[in-house]
Design a protein around this motif. Structure first.
Motif, PDB file in Angstrom:
ATOM      1  N   GLU A   1      48.763 -74.571 103.187  1.00 31.20           N
ATOM      2  CA  GLU A   1      49.582 -74.311 101.999  1.00 31.20           C
ATOM      3  C   GLU A   1      49.289 -72.932 101.417  1.00 31.20           C
ATOM      4  OE1 GLU A   1      48.710 -77.662  99.539  1.00 31.20           O
ATOM      5  OE2 GLU A   1      50.256 -78.920 100.455  1.00 31.20           O
TER       6      GLU A   1
ATOM      7  N   ALA B   1      48.247 -70.258 103.159  1.00 29.86           N
ATOM      8  CA  ALA B   1      48.893 -69.296 104.060  1.00 29.86           C
ATOM      9  C   ALA B   1      50.402 -69.281 103.849  1.00 29.86           C
ATOM     10  CB  ALA B   1      48.561 -69.647 105.514  1.00 29.86           C
ATOM     11  N   TRP B   2      50.987 -70.462 103.626  1.00 27.69           N
ATOM     12  CA  TRP B   2      52.438 -70.588 103.415  1.00 27.69           C
ATOM     13  C   TRP B   2      52.883 -69.851 102.158  1.00 27.69           C
ATOM     14  CZ3 TRP B   2      54.582 -74.886 100.096  1.00 27.69           C
ATOM     15  CH2 TRP B   2      55.977 -74.868 100.086  1.00 27.69           C
TER      16      TRP B   2
ATOM     17  N   GLU C   1      52.421 -66.026 102.527  1.00 28.27           N
ATOM     18  CA  GLU C   1      53.432 -65.439 103.420  1.00 28.27           C
ATOM     19  C   GLU C   1      54.806 -65.463 102.770  1.00 28.27           C
ATOM     20  OE1 GLU C   1      54.015 -63.127 106.132  1.00 28.27           O
ATOM     21  OE2 GLU C   1      52.310 -64.342 106.808  1.00 28.27           O
ATOM     22  N   LYS C   2      55.103 -66.532 102.075  1.00 27.40           N
ATOM     23  CA  LYS C   2      56.425 -66.688 101.463  1.00 27.40           C
ATOM     24  C   LYS C   2      56.691 -65.639 100.393  1.00 27.40           C
ATOM     25  CE  LYS C   2      59.303 -70.180  99.157  1.00 27.40           C
ATOM     26  NZ  LYS C   2      59.354 -71.592  98.680  1.00 27.40           N
TER      27      LYS C   2
ATOM     28  N   SER D   1      58.291 -73.976 107.441  1.00 24.98           N
ATOM     29  CA  SER D   1      58.652 -72.923 106.490  1.00 24.98           C
ATOM     30  C   SER D   1      57.748 -71.703 106.655  1.00 24.98           C
ATOM     31  CB  SER D   1      58.557 -73.462 105.065  1.00 24.98           C
ATOM     32  OG  SER D   1      58.892 -72.470 104.125  1.00 24.98           O
ATOM     33  N   TYR D   2      56.460 -71.944 106.882  1.00 24.77           N
ATOM     34  CA  TYR D   2      55.517 -70.841 107.106  1.00 24.77           C
ATOM     35  C   TYR D   2      55.901 -70.032 108.339  1.00 24.77           C
ATOM     36  CZ  TYR D   2      51.218 -68.546 108.668  1.00 24.77           C
ATOM     37  OH  TYR D   2      50.304 -67.625 109.125  1.00 24.77           O
TER      38      TYR D   2
ATOM     39  N   SER E   1      59.178 -68.045 107.788  1.00 28.40           N
ATOM     40  CA  SER E   1      58.969 -66.868 106.954  1.00 28.40           C
ATOM     41  C   SER E   1      58.429 -65.706 107.774  1.00 28.40           C
ATOM     42  CB  SER E   1      57.999 -67.191 105.806  1.00 28.40           C
ATOM     43  OG  SER E   1      58.536 -68.143 104.923  1.00 28.40           O
ATOM     44  N   ARG E   2      57.512 -65.998 108.677  1.00 28.21           N
ATOM     45  CA  ARG E   2      56.941 -64.952 109.521  1.00 28.21           C
ATOM     46  C   ARG E   2      57.980 -64.404 110.501  1.00 28.21           C
ATOM     47  NH1 ARG E   2      51.793 -63.906 109.513  1.00 28.21           N
ATOM     48  NH2 ARG E   2      51.833 -63.201 111.678  1.00 28.21           N
TER      49      ARG E   2
END
Length: 228
Positions: free
Chosen positions: A32, A34-35, A38-39, A92-93, A96-97
Motif C-alpha cells: 500500500e 508503494a502504491w 507511485e500513484k 493499480s500499482y 500506474s507504473r
C-alpha cells in the motif's frame, strides 16, 4: 510453508525458519505504501518487485486455501473480499507504473541507462523489456506514418527532446515516519537558507525535485500526494 487458514482469519503463509520474516500485515502495508507513493508521485519511482512477487505468491496460496473452505462458511466471503482488495491495490500499482513508462519512456530508459553501479534499478526486468519494446514500436510507427514522407534532413527525431519530462516542480505532501532535522525546503540563495525540522506524523509540503534530491529522507516519505 503453512497453507492452512489460521484461527484469526489470516491465510497468508508463515515461515518461522526465515530470518527477518515479514508479517502479512507488514507485507500489505509495504504494498500500500508503494502504491500510494507511485500513484501520487509525478515521476517513476524505484521498483518494488520483491514486494510484488511476495504478494502474488501469497495471493496464489490464499486462492488455494479458499477452495478448501466449506461452502456456506462466513469466512469465505470475508477472505474473498480481502483477496479482491489486495488484487486491486496490486493491479493499480502496476498500472500506474506502466502508464508512467508509456508517458516518459525515453527519459525512463535514459535514467536506467545512466544509473551508477550499485544503485537500485528503476525498472523490473519485465518493465525494462516493455519500455524498450515501446520505444522501438513508437519509433517504427513514427517512421512509417510520418518521417519517411518528410525531407531527408527531417527524417530523424530525438525522443528525449520530443517527449516531455515529468514535472518535478510540482508539490507533494510527505508523511514523516522519523524525526529529521535541517531539511532544506527552498534552494539556497545569497541572503536566505530555509531549513525545517520535521517530527513523526508531520505532513510537510515540498517540491518533488527537492524530495528526489534529498529524499527528505527516505524514512520520511511513505506517502506522497500531489497538491491540488
Amino acid at each position: 510453508m503453512s497453507d492452512a487458514l489460521s484461527d484469526d482469519g489470516s491465510d497468508f503463509n508463515q515461515d518461522d525458519t526465515q530470518e527477518d520474516v515479514m508479517t502479512p500485515a507488514e507485507l500489505i502495508a509495504k504494498l500500500e505504501e508503494a502504491w500510494l507513493n507511485e500513484k501520487f508521485s509525478p515521476e517513476l519511482l524505484e521498483n518494488k518487485s520483491e514486494v510484488v512477487e511476495c504478494v502474488m505468491e501469497q495471493l496464489t496460496h490464499m486462492e488455494s486455501n479458499l477452495q478448501r473452505v466449506k461452502k456456506g462458511d462466513a469466512k469465505a466471503s470475508i477472505h474473498r473480499m480481502e483477496i479482491d482488495r489486495i488484487r486491486y491495490v496490486l493491479s493499480s500499482y502496476l498500472r500506474s507504473r506502466l502508464q508512467k513508462i508509456e508517458k516518459y519512456f525515453p527519459h525512463v530508459l535514459e535514467r536506467e541507462k545512466s544509473r551508477g553501479e550499485g544503485e537500485p534499478s528503476l525498472l523490473s526486468p519485465e518493465e525494462f523489456a516493455f519500455a524498450k519494446e515501446y520505444y522501438a514500436n513508437t519509433e517504427s510507427y513514427l517512421k512509417a506514418v510520418a518521417l519517411k514522407r518528410m525531407p531527408s534532413n527531417l527524417q530523424t527525431v530525438d525522443m528525449i527532446k520530443a517527449v516531455p519530462e515529468p514535472c518535478l516542480d510540482s508539490f507533494v505532501f510527505l508523511r514523516v515516519k522519523e524525526r529529521q532535522e535541517n531539511i532544506l525546503v527552498e534552494p539556497e540563495t545569497e541572503d536566505q537558507r530555509l531549513l525545517i525540522t520535521v517530527d513523526p506524523g508531520d505532513i510537510p509540503e515540498i517540491k518533488t525535485a527537492q524530495r528526489s534530491h534529498q529524499e527528505a529522507c527516505p524514512s520520511s516519505s511513505p506517502f506522497i500526494q500531489n497538491k491540488d
